[in-house]
Design a protein around this motif. Structure first.
Motif, mmCIF file in Angstrom:
data_model
loop_
_atom_site.group_PDB
_atom_site.id
_atom_site.type_symbol
_atom_site.label_atom_id
_atom_site.label_comp_id
_atom_site.label_asym_id
_atom_site.label_seq_id
_atom_site.Cartn_x
_atom_site.Cartn_y
_atom_site.Cartn_z
ATOM 1 N N TYR A 123 -9.810 -30.742 29.981
ATOM 2 C CA TYR A 123 -10.420 -30.693 31.304
ATOM 3 C C TYR A 123 -10.081 -31.984 32.050
ATOM 4 O O TYR A 123 -10.166 -33.077 31.490
ATOM 5 C CB TYR A 123 -11.936 -30.532 31.200
ATOM 6 C CG TYR A 123 -12.655 -30.528 32.526
ATOM 7 C CD1 TYR A 123 -12.613 -29.412 33.358
ATOM 8 C CD2 TYR A 123 -13.378 -31.647 32.948
ATOM 9 C CE1 TYR A 123 -13.278 -29.412 34.581
ATOM 10 C CE2 TYR A 123 -14.047 -31.643 34.170
ATOM 11 C CZ TYR A 123 -13.990 -30.530 34.976
ATOM 12 O OH TYR A 123 -14.654 -30.528 36.182
ATOM 13 N N GLN A 125 -10.664 -34.060 35.937
ATOM 14 C CA GLN A 125 -11.543 -34.066 37.098
ATOM 15 C C GLN A 125 -11.282 -35.309 37.952
ATOM 16 O O GLN A 125 -11.082 -36.398 37.420
ATOM 17 C CB GLN A 125 -12.999 -34.039 36.647
ATOM 18 C CG GLN A 125 -14.032 -34.166 37.762
ATOM 19 C CD GLN A 125 -15.449 -34.092 37.241
ATOM 20 O OE1 GLN A 125 -15.874 -33.092 36.655
ATOM 21 N NE2 GLN A 125 -16.211 -35.164 37.419
ATOM 22 N N TYR A 145 -12.981 -32.150 42.386
ATOM 23 C CA TYR A 145 -12.318 -30.936 41.917
ATOM 24 C C TYR A 145 -11.977 -31.117 40.442
ATOM 25 O O TYR A 145 -11.490 -32.176 40.023
ATOM 26 C CB TYR A 145 -11.045 -30.701 42.728
ATOM 27 C CG TYR A 145 -10.127 -29.628 42.185
ATOM 28 C CD1 TYR A 145 -10.350 -28.287 42.468
ATOM 29 C CD2 TYR A 145 -9.033 -29.974 41.389
ATOM 30 C CE1 TYR A 145 -9.513 -27.302 41.960
ATOM 31 C CE2 TYR A 145 -8.184 -28.997 40.883
ATOM 32 C CZ TYR A 145 -8.430 -27.666 41.171
ATOM 33 O OH TYR A 145 -7.607 -26.697 40.664
ATOM 34 N N TYR A 147 -10.168 -29.177 36.836
ATOM 35 C CA TYR A 147 -9.258 -28.143 36.336
ATOM 36 C C TYR A 147 -9.277 -28.186 34.816
ATOM 37 O O TYR A 147 -9.150 -29.261 34.207
ATOM 38 C CB TYR A 147 -7.835 -28.368 36.837
ATOM 39 C CG TYR A 147 -6.820 -27.390 36.276
ATOM 40 C CD1 TYR A 147 -6.580 -26.178 36.927
ATOM 41 C CD2 TYR A 147 -6.121 -27.673 35.107
ATOM 42 C CE1 TYR A 147 -5.665 -25.265 36.418
ATOM 43 C CE2 TYR A 147 -5.207 -26.767 34.586
ATOM 44 C CZ TYR A 147 -4.981 -25.568 35.250
ATOM 45 O OH TYR A 147 -4.081 -24.660 34.735
ATOM 46 N N TYR A 149 -8.450 -25.904 30.835
ATOM 47 C CA TYR A 149 -7.755 -24.833 30.112
ATOM 48 C C TYR A 149 -8.481 -24.593 28.804
ATOM 49 O O TYR A 149 -8.980 -25.529 28.159
ATOM 50 C CB TYR A 149 -6.300 -25.205 29.829
ATOM 51 C CG TYR A 149 -5.569 -24.170 28.997
ATOM 52 C CD1 TYR A 149 -4.996 -23.058 29.604
ATOM 53 C CD2 TYR A 149 -5.479 -24.300 27.620
ATOM 54 C CE1 TYR A 149 -4.340 -22.087 28.843
ATOM 55 C CE2 TYR A 149 -4.832 -23.343 26.845
ATOM 56 C CZ TYR A 149 -4.265 -22.235 27.472
ATOM 57 O OH TYR A 149 -3.632 -21.272 26.723
ATOM 58 N N ASN A 167 -7.030 -20.671 32.431
ATOM 59 C CA ASN A 167 -7.530 -21.886 33.066
ATOM 60 C C ASN A 167 -8.741 -21.579 33.942
ATOM 61 O O ASN A 167 -9.071 -20.414 34.195
ATOM 62 C CB ASN A 167 -6.421 -22.549 33.894
ATOM 63 C CG ASN A 167 -5.876 -21.625 34.972
ATOM 64 O OD1 ASN A 167 -6.574 -21.289 35.923
ATOM 65 N ND2 ASN A 167 -4.631 -21.188 34.829
ATOM 66 N N TYR A 168 -9.380 -22.635 34.388
ATOM 67 C CA TYR A 168 -10.500 -22.497 35.312
ATOM 68 C C TYR A 168 -10.525 -23.708 36.237
ATOM 69 O O TYR A 168 -10.020 -24.788 35.914
ATOM 70 C CB TYR A 168 -11.828 -22.363 34.559
ATOM 71 C CG TYR A 168 -12.144 -23.507 33.628
ATOM 72 C CD1 TYR A 168 -12.867 -24.627 34.063
ATOM 73 C CD2 TYR A 168 -11.730 -23.472 32.295
ATOM 74 C CE1 TYR A 168 -13.151 -25.671 33.200
ATOM 75 C CE2 TYR A 168 -12.021 -24.510 31.436
ATOM 76 C CZ TYR A 168 -12.723 -25.611 31.886
ATOM 77 O OH TYR A 168 -13.006 -26.647 31.039
ATOM 78 N N GLN A 169 -11.104 -23.508 37.410
ATOM 79 C CA GLN A 169 -11.228 -24.576 38.403
ATOM 80 C C GLN A 169 -12.705 -24.771 38.752
ATOM 81 O O GLN A 169 -13.477 -23.816 38.721
ATOM 82 C CB GLN A 169 -10.435 -24.230 39.664
ATOM 83 C CG GLN A 169 -8.966 -23.923 39.412
ATOM 84 C CD GLN A 169 -8.287 -23.367 40.641
ATOM 85 O OE1 GLN A 169 -8.224 -24.020 41.678
ATOM 86 N NE2 GLN A 169 -7.787 -22.145 40.532
ATOM 87 N N PRO A 171 -14.523 -26.752 41.859
ATOM 88 C CA PRO A 171 -14.878 -27.632 42.978
ATOM 89 C C PRO A 171 -16.365 -27.964 42.876
ATOM 90 O O PRO A 171 -17.171 -27.085 42.540
ATOM 91 C CB PRO A 171 -14.555 -26.786 44.213
ATOM 92 C CG PRO A 171 -14.579 -25.377 43.728
ATOM 93 C CD PRO A 171 -14.222 -25.387 42.283
ATOM 94 N N TYR A 198 -17.599 -22.360 39.203
ATOM 95 C CA TYR A 198 -16.676 -22.126 38.092
ATOM 96 C C TYR A 198 -15.787 -20.934 38.459
ATOM 97 O O TYR A 198 -16.264 -19.804 38.581
ATOM 98 C CB TYR A 198 -17.482 -21.865 36.822
ATOM 99 C CG TYR A 198 -16.684 -21.519 35.591
ATOM 100 C CD1 TYR A 198 -16.145 -22.505 34.780
ATOM 101 C CD2 TYR A 198 -16.497 -20.178 35.221
ATOM 102 C CE1 TYR A 198 -15.441 -22.179 33.634
ATOM 103 C CE2 TYR A 198 -15.798 -19.839 34.076
ATOM 104 C CZ TYR A 198 -15.267 -20.848 33.286
ATOM 105 O OH TYR A 198 -14.570 -20.513 32.157
ATOM 106 N N ASP A 201 -9.681 -17.990 35.476
ATOM 107 C CA ASP A 201 -8.517 -17.112 35.414
ATOM 108 C C ASP A 201 -8.178 -16.958 33.929
ATOM 109 O O ASP A 201 -7.189 -17.496 33.436
ATOM 110 C CB ASP A 201 -7.342 -17.714 36.186
ATOM 111 C CG ASP A 201 -6.133 -16.787 36.219
ATOM 112 O OD1 ASP A 201 -6.290 -15.590 35.886
ATOM 113 O OD2 ASP A 201 -5.030 -17.256 36.533
#
Length: 267
Positions: A123, A125, A145, A147, A149, A167-169, A171, A198, A201
């Motif tokens: 992760y 940030q 933000y 990001y 995996y 993965n995931y993002q 903000p 959250y 993908d």
């Protein structure tokens, strides 16, 4: 004759004392080696248990992040934090964390964070914000933000494994508050609350089945965290405890609780 007998007796006592001294040294050294060997075996056993626990139960796709709460309170204030954290949900999920925070002027601050967890994920940030010192009390906020995996494989059978990966993002906005330099500058304490979205993908793949999305919609995320630092003027030991909370029912497997221990250096 008497003097000669006394001399012989003295030599015998001296040799006996030397023998006892060498014996005690050898015995002490042997005991030290034995204890060191036992301690090494215990450390290896604990490390193995932690790793196996992580790998055997690594069915989570998210866990609380061990991000530092710096409480920047002046221009050119720099904090570097390194820690080991663990999320908890039935099993223990360890991670290694690093955070750098910097007050670049009299009110602005920036932060970078990275972690790697033993349950196959990472992760990253980055955030920027503002801080307001009021004597020893500090209020700071960040907009940022993240990001990450994650990968997990579940074997129903050896020939029919099921995988989750992607993965995931995130903000987010974060509000921190607390006190610094208490008790002659040796104690910092406070709390932070992070609120974000959250956005996953993540693919659910099963042998001989079409790929599907594990979670197909964004989720609200709230992460409160408490911290305590104690030590010297520059180097402090830090303890943090927090949780992750998803208000919506989604089926996402995650660790709701987390804690970390580490060191924090202030330049």
């Amino acid at each position: 004759m008497h003097n000669q007998s006394s001399s012989v007796q003295f030599q015998k006592q001296k040799l006996f004392a030397l023998f006892l001294s060498n014996y005690n040294k050898k015995r002490t050294f042997a005991l030290f080696n034995q204890k060191a060997h036992v301690m090494t075996k215990r450390i290896k056993l604990l490390a193995t248990i932690a790793v196996l626990s992580s790998l055997a139960t690594s069915c989570i796709m998210y866990q609380p992040q061990g991000v530092d709460i710096p409480l920047i309170n002046h221009e050119n204030d720099i904090r570097i934090d390194g820690s080991i954290s663990a999320g908890y949900m039935v099993g223990i999920f360890p991670a290694i964390n690093a955070t750098a925070s910097y007050g670049f002027n009299s009110w602005g601050t920036a932060q970078l964070h990275a972690n790697w967890d033993l349950s196959r994920g990472y992760y990253l940030q980055a955030g920027a914000g503002a801080y307001l010192p009021i004597d020893k009390f500090v209020l700071e906020g960040y907009l940022g933000y993240g990001y990450g995996y994650k990968y997990y494989i579940k074997s129903d059978t050896v020939a029919n494994p099921k995988e989750f990966f992607g993965n995931y993002q995130i903000p987010y906005v974060q509000l921190n508050m607390g006190w610094v330099d208490l008790a002659n500058g040796h104690i910092d304490l406070g709390l932070g609350v992070k609120a974000g979205c959250y956005i996953p993908d993540i693919t659910d793949r099963w042998t001989n089945h079409p790929d599907t999305k594990y979670i197909d919609s964004p989720l609200a995320l709230i992460e409160p965290q408490l911290f305590f630092r104690v030590g010297g003027e520059h180097l402090k030991f830090t303890i943090r405890a927090g949780m992750s909370f998803f208000p919506e029912e989604s089926g996402l497997l995650y660790a709701p609780f987390g804690a970390s221990v580490g060191v924090n250096y202030r330049f």
